[in-house]
Scaffold this motif. Structure first.
Motif, PDB file in Angstrom:
ATOM      1  N   GLN A  91       0.798  -1.229   0.000  1.00  0.00           N
ATOM      2  CA  GLN A  91       0.000   0.000   0.000  1.00  0.00           C
ATOM      3  C   GLN A  91       0.830   1.277   0.000  1.00  0.00           C
ATOM      4  O   GLN A  91       0.318   2.338  -0.338  1.00  0.00           O
ATOM      5  N   ARG A 144      -5.140   3.880  -5.500  1.00  0.00           N
ATOM      6  CA  ARG A 144      -5.028   2.840  -4.472  1.00  0.00           C
ATOM      7  C   ARG A 144      -6.396   2.358  -4.000  1.00  0.00           C
ATOM      8  O   ARG A 144      -6.668   1.159  -3.968  1.00  0.00           O
ATOM      9  N   SER A 145      -7.264   3.277  -3.612  1.00  0.00           N
ATOM     10  CA  SER A 145      -8.576   2.892  -3.080  1.00  0.00           C
ATOM     11  C   SER A 145      -9.405   2.147  -4.114  1.00  0.00           C
ATOM     12  O   SER A 145     -10.086   1.162  -3.793  1.00  0.00           O
ATOM     13  N   ASP A 146      -9.341   2.595  -5.359  1.00  0.00           N
ATOM     14  CA  ASP A 146     -10.092   1.923  -6.424  1.00  0.00           C
ATOM     15  C   ASP A 146      -9.590   0.499  -6.628  1.00  0.00           C
ATOM     16  O   ASP A 146     -10.382  -0.427  -6.823  1.00  0.00           O
TER      17      ASP A 146
END
Length: 196
Positions: A91, A144-146
């Motif tokens: 991450q 990142r979130s997607d």
């Protein structure tokens, strides 16, 4: 923030191939997934292979090739699960260079083209050859979130389609960026020159 991380998606079920194509030998005897792993690692040393549970032999081969290994317990649910698992394991990366285990003919220059586009600030990047979009594909950290939210068998394609204005195409003289192997006959294709 860490450098761009390479993610080798190697948890597929090979439903159309008839056997486990990840282990299928290329003309030089190298297992297909290992050949793809070596090329990704040569272009992007900070790389991770995402595999299914109980893939102990593949895990050992990938580690020997220099990749870290992440087991995706939900890999049977589709490519989206595998991609999300790889992103979750990295991450802090500045972005991700996505490679597929059934595309071992991609040259180092093609991987480098997408990697350089990401490093230069492209939000999204991918190769193209003869006017057709190919692999690998790159995502910057802004997605990142997607990527973490991916499920099913859609992978990152849905993100790219929704954000076409942010996509940098990297034209390459490499037909290997279009060659995914779906049958044993494909694996004998003359474009595949073997492992590194």
């Amino acid at each position: 923030m860490s450098p761009v991380t390479g993610l080798l998606l190697a948890a597929g079920m090979s439903r159309r191939f008839g056997s486990d194509k990840r282990r299928h030998s290329l003309p030089d005897g190298t297992p297909m997934a290992l050949a793809a792993a070596r090329r990704l690692h040569a272009a992007c040393p900070n790389s991770i292979a995402i595999i299914r549970p109980d893939d102990d032999q593949l895990a050992a081969q990938f580690r020997e090739a220099g990749l870290a290994v992440v087991v995706c317990p939900t890999a049977a649910g589709g490519m989206g699960h595998s991609l999300a698992a790889g992103v979750a394991a990295s991450q802090q990366a500045a972005g991700w260079l996505i490679a597929l285990a059934d595309m071992p003919a991609i040259t180092l220059d093609s991987y480098a083209a997408v990697l350089q586009a990401l490093q230069a600030g492209a939000p999204l990047a991918r190769t193209s050859h003869a006017g057709r979009p190919g692999h690998p594909v790159g995502f910057s950290a802004r997605f990142r979130s997607d990527l973490l939210a991916l499920q099913g068998d859609h992978g990152g394609k849905t993100i790219i389609e929704a954000q076409r204005a942010l996509l940098t195409l990297c034209p390459v003289d490499d037909p290997g960026v279009l060659l995914d192997i779906d049958s044993p006959l494909d694996a004998t294709h003359s474009l595949i020159k073997g492992s590194i």
